[in-house]
Design a protein around this motif. Structure first.
Motif, mmCIF file in Angstrom:
data_model
loop_
_atom_site.group_PDB
_atom_site.id
_atom_site.type_symbol
_atom_site.label_atom_id
_atom_site.label_comp_id
_atom_site.label_asym_id
_atom_site.label_seq_id
_atom_site.Cartn_x
_atom_site.Cartn_y
_atom_site.Cartn_z
ATOM 1 N N SER A 1 -54.489 -39.486 32.999
ATOM 2 C CA SER A 1 -54.901 -40.555 33.913
ATOM 3 C C SER A 1 -53.716 -41.433 34.280
ATOM 4 C CB SER A 1 -56.006 -41.404 33.260
ATOM 5 O OG SER A 1 -57.197 -40.669 33.132
ATOM 6 N N ALA A 2 -52.873 -41.746 33.297
ATOM 7 C CA ALA A 2 -51.669 -42.530 33.574
ATOM 8 C C ALA A 2 -50.757 -41.787 34.547
ATOM 9 C CB ALA A 2 -50.923 -42.833 32.280
ATOM 10 N N TYR A 3 -50.673 -40.483 34.415
ATOM 11 C CA TYR A 3 -49.873 -39.644 35.310
ATOM 12 C C TYR A 3 -50.414 -39.690 36.741
ATOM 13 C CZ TYR A 3 -48.565 -35.083 37.373
ATOM 14 O OH TYR A 3 -48.144 -34.066 38.202
ATOM 15 N N MET A 4 -51.733 -39.594 36.890
ATOM 16 C CA MET A 4 -52.339 -39.634 38.215
ATOM 17 C C MET A 4 -52.202 -41.015 38.858
ATOM 18 S SD MET A 4 -53.281 -36.660 38.907
ATOM 19 C CE MET A 4 -53.563 -35.091 38.076
ATOM 20 N N ILE A 5 -52.306 -42.066 38.047
ATOM 21 C CA ILE A 5 -52.108 -43.416 38.569
ATOM 22 C C ILE A 5 -50.676 -43.578 39.068
ATOM 23 C CG2 ILE A 5 -51.966 -45.856 37.907
ATOM 24 C CD1 ILE A 5 -54.367 -45.355 36.068
ATOM 25 N N ALA A 6 -49.708 -43.031 38.320
ATOM 26 C CA ALA A 6 -48.307 -43.093 38.745
ATOM 27 C C ALA A 6 -48.118 -42.399 40.086
ATOM 28 C CB ALA A 6 -47.410 -42.455 37.676
ATOM 29 N N GLN A 7 -48.755 -41.228 40.263
ATOM 30 C CA GLN A 7 -48.674 -40.527 41.536
ATOM 31 C C GLN A 7 -49.258 -41.363 42.677
ATOM 32 O OE1 GLN A 7 -49.778 -36.489 42.187
ATOM 33 N NE2 GLN A 7 -49.427 -35.877 40.081
ATOM 34 N N ILE B 1 -57.694 -44.498 55.126
ATOM 35 C CA ILE B 1 -56.858 -43.673 54.245
ATOM 36 C C ILE B 1 -56.533 -44.435 52.964
ATOM 37 C CG2 ILE B 1 -54.672 -42.446 54.033
ATOM 38 C CD1 ILE B 1 -56.658 -41.172 55.977
ATOM 39 N N ALA B 2 -56.264 -45.721 53.096
ATOM 40 C CA ALA B 2 -55.970 -46.533 51.911
ATOM 41 C C ALA B 2 -57.157 -46.575 50.961
ATOM 42 C CB ALA B 2 -55.583 -47.950 52.330
ATOM 43 N N MET B 3 -58.378 -46.605 51.503
ATOM 44 C CA MET B 3 -59.569 -46.617 50.656
ATOM 45 C C MET B 3 -59.715 -45.300 49.901
ATOM 46 S SD MET B 3 -60.938 -49.582 50.851
ATOM 47 C CE MET B 3 -62.618 -49.411 50.277
ATOM 48 N N LEU B 4 -59.327 -44.189 50.535
ATOM 49 C CA LEU B 4 -59.386 -42.899 49.851
ATOM 50 C C LEU B 4 -58.508 -42.885 48.602
ATOM 51 C CD1 LEU B 4 -59.255 -40.435 52.899
ATOM 52 C CD2 LEU B 4 -61.158 -40.704 51.316
ATOM 53 N N PHE B 5 -57.324 -43.512 48.710
ATOM 54 C CA PHE B 5 -56.420 -43.550 47.567
ATOM 55 C C PHE B 5 -56.683 -44.762 46.675
ATOM 56 C CE2 PHE B 5 -53.960 -40.882 50.526
ATOM 57 C CZ PHE B 5 -53.702 -39.812 49.695
ATOM 58 N N GLY B 6 -57.176 -45.855 47.272
ATOM 59 C CA GLY B 6 -57.430 -47.057 46.488
ATOM 60 C C GLY B 6 -58.478 -46.844 45.420
ATOM 61 N N GLY B 7 -59.467 -46.005 45.714
ATOM 62 C CA GLY B 7 -60.489 -45.727 44.715
ATOM 63 C C GLY B 7 -59.928 -45.102 43.457
ATOM 64 N N VAL B 8 -58.831 -44.352 43.607
ATOM 65 C CA VAL B 8 -58.195 -43.708 42.456
ATOM 66 C C VAL B 8 -57.686 -44.751 41.464
ATOM 67 C CG1 VAL B 8 -56.330 -42.183 41.712
ATOM 68 C CG2 VAL B 8 -57.568 -41.713 43.842
ATOM 69 N N LEU B 9 -57.075 -45.809 41.987
ATOM 70 C CA LEU B 9 -56.508 -46.832 41.102
ATOM 71 C C LEU B 9 -57.574 -47.513 40.262
ATOM 72 C CD1 LEU B 9 -53.917 -48.514 43.512
ATOM 73 C CD2 LEU B 9 -53.516 -46.768 41.770
ATOM 74 N N VAL B 10 -58.788 -47.615 40.808
ATOM 75 C CA VAL B 10 -59.875 -48.281 40.088
ATOM 76 C C VAL B 10 -60.576 -47.334 39.114
ATOM 77 C CG1 VAL B 10 -62.080 -49.488 40.356
ATOM 78 C CG2 VAL B 10 -60.221 -49.903 41.978
ATOM 79 N N LEU B 11 -60.787 -46.088 39.540
ATOM 80 C CA LEU B 11 -61.630 -45.171 38.772
ATOM 81 C C LEU B 11 -60.863 -44.238 37.841
ATOM 82 C CD1 LEU B 11 -64.151 -44.151 41.581
ATOM 83 C CD2 LEU B 11 -64.454 -45.869 39.798
ATOM 84 N N PHE C 1 -63.968 -44.848 49.499
ATOM 85 C CA PHE C 1 -63.534 -45.366 48.196
ATOM 86 C C PHE C 1 -64.049 -44.488 47.059
ATOM 87 C CE2 PHE C 1 -64.073 -47.985 44.431
ATOM 88 C CZ PHE C 1 -62.869 -48.666 44.354
ATOM 89 N N LEU C 2 -65.329 -44.118 47.124
ATOM 90 C CA LEU C 2 -65.922 -43.335 46.033
ATOM 91 C C LEU C 2 -65.515 -41.863 46.101
ATOM 92 C CD1 LEU C 2 -69.528 -44.850 45.967
ATOM 93 C CD2 LEU C 2 -67.648 -45.285 44.371
ATOM 94 N N ALA C 3 -65.537 -41.283 47.305
ATOM 95 C CA ALA C 3 -65.183 -39.868 47.436
ATOM 96 C C ALA C 3 -63.730 -39.621 47.051
ATOM 97 C CB ALA C 3 -65.438 -39.398 48.872
ATOM 98 N N GLY C 4 -62.832 -40.472 47.552
ATOM 99 C CA GLY C 4 -61.428 -40.334 47.175
ATOM 100 C C GLY C 4 -61.179 -40.749 45.743
ATOM 101 N N GLY C 5 -61.965 -41.713 45.259
ATOM 102 C CA GLY C 5 -61.750 -42.238 43.915
ATOM 103 C C GLY C 5 -62.041 -41.252 42.809
ATOM 104 N N VAL C 6 -62.919 -40.255 43.053
ATOM 105 C CA VAL C 6 -63.229 -39.278 42.001
ATOM 106 C C VAL C 6 -62.422 -37.992 42.137
ATOM 107 C CG1 VAL C 6 -65.582 -40.162 41.749
ATOM 108 C CG2 VAL C 6 -65.155 -38.223 43.278
ATOM 109 N N THR C 7 -61.762 -37.783 43.274
ATOM 110 C CA THR C 7 -61.057 -36.521 43.479
ATOM 111 C C THR C 7 -59.875 -36.364 42.538
ATOM 112 O OG1 THR C 7 -61.710 -36.495 45.810
ATOM 113 C CG2 THR C 7 -59.871 -35.095 45.183
ATOM 114 N N THR C 8 -58.984 -37.339 42.516
ATOM 115 C CA THR C 8 -57.819 -37.255 41.632
ATOM 116 C C THR C 8 -58.205 -37.300 40.157
ATOM 117 O OG1 THR C 8 -56.437 -38.259 43.340
ATOM 118 C CG2 THR C 8 -55.574 -38.282 41.098
ATOM 119 N N PRO C 9 -59.144 -38.163 39.721
ATOM 120 C CA PRO C 9 -59.584 -38.093 38.329
ATOM 121 C C PRO C 9 -60.136 -36.727 37.935
ATOM 122 C CG PRO C 9 -60.270 -40.170 39.271
ATOM 123 C CD PRO C 9 -59.703 -39.354 40.398
#
Length: 378
Positions: free
Chosen positions: A133-139, A239-249, A295-303
């Protein structure tokens, strides 16, 4: 957990820096290509060539790691990538950019494989979810930060390309100067895609579907926004919301994955993502609903990628992890090629909101795969 992060902090800093440079380059290709008068077809070829190199790098990186080790592979690929970014400004021709993008894709996927096998080697089954998770947040921080850096220069000059090259060049300095231990060279051994599938069919199939989801969101999101009449600022927010969800989730999912059955968490995340896509399809005309869906769709993809990676490595030995990471990156790349092509055709036939429908269907298929794997493993 803090002891583990103490051994990988240099790698995480390097990932942030290299993603800043790579994120800038992705956007610059489209901007500078338009300025140079490239046709849409030429830009499509240039864009696709990146993934040709991406697939090649995923297969050859484990071999390089076995020969010279993680640190040297990371530094060497970073050096070639830095040179490739500067070379883009030297000869602005479609054929030259196609070749350079193959090289850049090869280097970037090799860096992914190196970083992910390094992180899996440093983690245990009890900490792997949080570490990845720390790795994905860094990305994600690097990708989002890159968009801000693009406002500091003119895409019509070499300034931004040079800036991206500098960021990639210094990305491996923290690793080379760190006293933190790296995995020993002898830990890697080969693994075929067939062996990887036998070891973790859920990880392989899920990663392929996830590649399609990620590439569709990041590559076709702006196309969807344009077709439904969004302004440039609103598209940027989308686009920012797609990636912003990652930082939260991202971290909550990583924390949970170390405390419960990863299969159940994968299934739950897929359900949440599918529901968000249906929300975008049904109520996308409402801008607030659209942003929540993004926010939700992008937020769960990277996790989910981190979950698949952690789940797969739970069943592997340390010696198998570099090759397994290469196999998963390769599988992700195959999905990333297929996803936008299918989505683009669907949007052309059924209209722009087919963007969400394809994402929802893909999520539905992945949920079935995850549920079947979970039931069969019980």
């Amino acid at each position: 957990m803090f002891q583990v992060l103490a051994t990988i902090w240099a790698l995480l800093i390097g990932i942030v820096l290299i993603m800043l440079g790579n994120g800038m380059h992705f956007t610059l290709i489209g901007l500078r290509g338009g300025i140079e008068g490239f046709t849409a077809g030429e830009l499509a070829v240039v864009t696709s060539s990146y993934f040709v190199g991406f697939l090649s790098g995923a297969r050859f990186a484990p071999v390089l790691i076995r020969r010279v080790g993680h640190v040297r592979v990371f530094a060497a690929l970073g050096s070639f990538m830095s040179a490739g970014l500067i070379a883009l400004t030297l000869l602005a021709e479609p054929w030259a950019w196609t070749i350079l993008r193959v090289i850049l894709g090869f280097c970037m996927s090799g860096i992914y494989v190196t970083a992910e096998s390094w992180l899996n080697n440093a983690a245990t089954n009890e900490t792997r979810g949080k570490v990845l998770s720390a790795y994905m947040i860094a990305q994600t921080l690097g990708i989002i930060g890159a968009q801000g850096l693009l406002t500091l220069g003119d895409a019509g000059t070499a300034t931004l390309f040079i800036g991206a090259s500098i960021l990639v060049s210094i990305s491996f300095a923290p690793i080379l100067l760190s006293i933190s231990p790296a995995p020993v060279i002898e830990v890697a051994k080969p693994m075929s895609l067939k062996q990887l599938f036998i070891s973790s069919p859920l990880g392989v199939v899920g990663t392929f579907l996830l590649g399609g989801l990620y590439a569709t969101q990041s590559g076709m999101g702006a196309v969807f926004g344009t077709q439904v009449g969004m302004s440039a600022n609103l598209i940027s927010l989308f686009i920012a919301m797609l990636f912003g969800g990652v930082l939260v989730l991202q971290y909550p999912f990583g924390w949970l994955s170390d405390r419960m059955d990863r299969r159940k968490l994968i299934f739950g995340a897929a359900v949440l993502g599918g529901a968000a896509c249906l929300l975008g399809w049904l109520y996308g005309a409402d801008r607030r609903a659209l942003m929540v869906a993004a926010f939700l769709a992008g937020g769960v993809t990277t996790p989910l990628y981190a979950l698949f990676l952690a789940y797969t490595n739970d069943y592997l030995s340390t010696e198998e992890m570099p090759a397994a990471s290469g196999g998963l990156v390769f599988t992700f790349g195959l999905g990333a090629i297929a996803g936008p092509l299918i989505t683009g055709y669907a949007m052309q036939v059924f209209g722009p909101y087919a963007f969400w429908l394809v994402l929802a269907v893909t999520s539905g298929r992945s949920r079935c795969t995850r549920f079947t794997a979970w039931r069969s493993a019980r």
